[in-house]
Design an enzyme around this catalytic site. Structure first.
Site, PDB file in Angstrom:
ATOM      1  N   GLU A   1       1.518  -0.559  -5.117  1.00 51.72           N
ATOM      2  CA  GLU A   1       0.468   0.416  -5.368  1.00 51.72           C
ATOM      3  C   GLU A   1       1.159   1.774  -5.399  1.00 51.72           C
ATOM      4  O   GLU A   1       1.462   2.358  -4.360  1.00 51.72           O
ATOM      5  CB  GLU A   1      -0.602   0.406  -4.281  1.00 51.72           C
TER       6      GLU A   1
ATOM      7  N   ASP B   1       0.838  -1.197   0.000  1.00 45.06           N
ATOM      8  CA  ASP B   1       0.000   0.000   0.000  1.00 45.06           C
ATOM      9  C   ASP B   1       0.876   1.252   0.000  1.00 45.06           C
ATOM     10  O   ASP B   1       1.890   1.322   0.703  1.00 45.06           O
ATOM     11  CB  ASP B   1      -0.881  -0.023   1.248  1.00 45.06           C
TER      12      ASP B   1
END
Length: 574
Positions: free
Chosen positions: A296, A239
């Site tokens: 990401e 993330d």
């Protein structure tokens, strides 16, 4: 060591579990040992709280996931990606973590996670889990210790605490803005009861950012990685992978250029972040089974994003340039060319994606007019409302186009059912901090996170047996339910199953894309191995290439492809 770094290290490999005997139609055997499986894998994202609820409390859990995994395997994907299930106050759907080495009771236990892993591996599915290294929850023991410690302490050095500016330090340390709205800084009350330092949070104020220049933070996360690798996970989706390192000195952010692509500024894409992923690459290489990292990172264009997937760094990076591309043949062709060239330049696969838990579902996005701002959510009062039929036609065509491209692809739970964004959620039901912190000015991401439907006539459409649902499901969910589509020719579910089977049969993931020498502006036409692919993005039917049609997203009349449709044609004598 993991035992030293993790707050609650439970150590060792996963406890063995017996894998249930499954029908022959779904059992695909243990995970294959194919090297570099991630180069061509189709990976299915599971958002745990909205996938399947095993205990009936209205929130999805690991027990529900284990029970529904045979359906995922039947779809024909290669792996699953689990969004966060860690201990968390759930301020931001689990992306605010208090314990990185345990399962939140909301979702089950570590034993439940081990069972999901065992069942998945028994079905031939690899398992990628989310890692959230940019920030913790404000309730994490480290942050609570920091709040109780004085400025300049080792506890505060794990995060980004700074003195304020202006008279009495009443102004934030710089002008940075949170991605969820408002300043990226929050002031704390010190032990003496007076306002004191500020801490950085590039998202919600309950998500303080770690200081990744601190070796203690790096050692902690190496322990977290080892904890889950020791249990048997096959990789991590990282993330905010481009945000861990902030510019030295935390300078003010300059105005964002009007033509800027992706995330730019002093807390995005700093060069030192790559040192972290080189260290992680080496750590994963110590484990067998070719474990993988996926970034990401909202970095554009692909030539810049390719820096994250150099041979000694990550294996994959989400192609958000492709996700963001409009329904336009020239623009999509340009993105595909840039992506293949950018990733090929470092020997990495392109990693295609159309939907996830953070964006408007593409069955709705493609039904919006071009005047709808890219990246903006959709709600009842959005000026541009989607054309649902148009959106679904284009979404099916876009997926068939994506799955014909060489490289890896990610699918988001429910897209195989053609699920649209849920627009008409009552304000009181919305839970996304984006909606809450902006006072409702931005609808946020709840619309793509509504629990998915399994059975048309069951309570909560089969999400559970009680009918409870943490976000309300619309009445239209019945016609999208898996039970209403399985075995139905032309349904979106059967389209996905067929496309995934053909993709594997003809090796499209490892193939080469060659554009047709002659093309029209409204179409994308290329070959990948023995398969010719045509996507008609115009308003008029187009003649299909010669050969046998093996897949079409729309009903064909003769040898022409209607608008907003994609077809795969087997060439020659194959």
């Amino acid at each position: 060591m993991a035992e030293e770094a993790c707050k609650r290290f439970r150590g060792g490999p996963a406890t063995p579990y017996g894998v249930p005997v499954l029908p022959d139609s779904t059992a695909s055997g243990p995970v294959a040992t194919t090297a570099e499986w991630w180069r061509t894998a189709v990976i299915y994202q599971i958002y745990p709280r909205s996938f399947a609820d095993g205990d009936g409390d209205g929130i999805g859990d690991l027990g529900g996931i284990a029970a529904r995994l045979p359906a995922v395997a039947e779809l024909g994907v290669d792996a699953i990606w689990l969004s966060p299930f860690y201990v968390s106050p759930q301020t931001d759907g689990g992306y605010d973590v208090t314990d990185y080495c345990d399962v939140d009771p909301l979702f089950g236990t570590l034993a439940d996670f081990d069972r999901v892993l065992a069942v998945a591996h028994g079905l031939g599915l690899r398992v990628i889990i989310d890692l959230v290294p940019n920030h913790s929850s404000a309730q994490h023991p480290w942050f609570q210790e920091a709040l109780a410690s004085p400025p300049g302490s080792a506890a505060r050095a794990r995060y980004l605490f700074r003195d304020g500016t202006g008279p009495g330090g009443d102004l934030p340390p710089n002008n940075w803005r949170s991605g969820f709205g408002g300043p990226a800084w929050t002031r704390v009350i010190e032990a003496d009861g007076n306002p004191g330092q500020w801490y950085l949070h590039i998202f919600d104020s309950t998500q303080p950012d770690f200081d990744w220049r601190n070796p203690e933070v790096r050692a902690f996360f190496e322990g977290v990685l080892r904890f889950w690798l020791d249990r048997g996970v096959d990789g991590f989706r990282v993330d905010v992978a481009h945000g861990l390192i902030k510019a030295e000195g935390l300078p003010d952010a300059p105005p964002k250029p009007a033509d800027a692509q992706g995330d730019v500024g002093p807390f995005w894409g700093q060069p030192e972040v790559h040192d972290i992923y080189r260290e992680w690459h080496a750590l994963l290489a110590e484990y067998d089974g070719d474990r993988a990292l996926c970034a990401e990172a909202w970095i554009l264009p692909a030539a810049k994003l390719a820096l994250w997937v150099r041979p000694d760094e990550m294996q994959q990076a989400f192609n958000f340039q492709y996700l963001s591309a409009p329904w336009s043949a020239p623009e999509l062709r340009e993105v595909i060319d840039e992506s293949l060239a950018g990733f090929d330049s470092v020997g990495a696969p392109s990693t295609w994606v159309l939907s996830n838990h953070d964006v408007v579902r593409h069955a709705t996005r493609f039904g919006l007019g071009r005047e709808h701002p890219e990246g903006q959510s959709v709600g009842p009062l959005t000026p541009s409302q989607p054309d649902a039929a148009l959106g679904l036609r284009r979404a099916r065509a876009a997926t068939a186009l994506m799955l014909a491209l060489p490289g890896s692809s990610y699918l988001f739970q429910g897209e195989e059912l053609g699920l649209p964004e849920v627009i008409h959620l009552p304000d009181e039901a919305r839970q996304d901090p984006v909606f809450l912190t902006t006072g409702g000015e931005r609808y946020g991401r709840d619309g793509c996170r509504v629990p998915i439907p399994w059975e048309a006539d069951a309570p909560a459409y089969g999400f559970n047996e009680t009918g409870a649902s943490w976000l309300p499901q619309p009445e239209e969910w019945a016609r999208f339910a898996r039970s209403a589509q399985r075995g139905v020719a032309g349904s979106t579910l059967e389209l996905y199953r067929s496309a995934l089977a053909l993709r594997r049969e003809y090796g499209l993931g490892s193939g080469d894309l060659l554009w047709f020498a002659q093309y029209v502006d409204d179409a994308l036409e290329f070959t990948n191995g023995p398969v010719a692919v045509m996507a008609n993005l115009g308003r008029s039917p187009l003649p299909l290439p010669r050969g046998t049609v093996i897949l079409s997203t729309a009903e064909l009349t003769g040898r022409t492809l209607p608008p907003d449709a994609t077809a795969w044609v087997l060439l020659g004598d194959h």
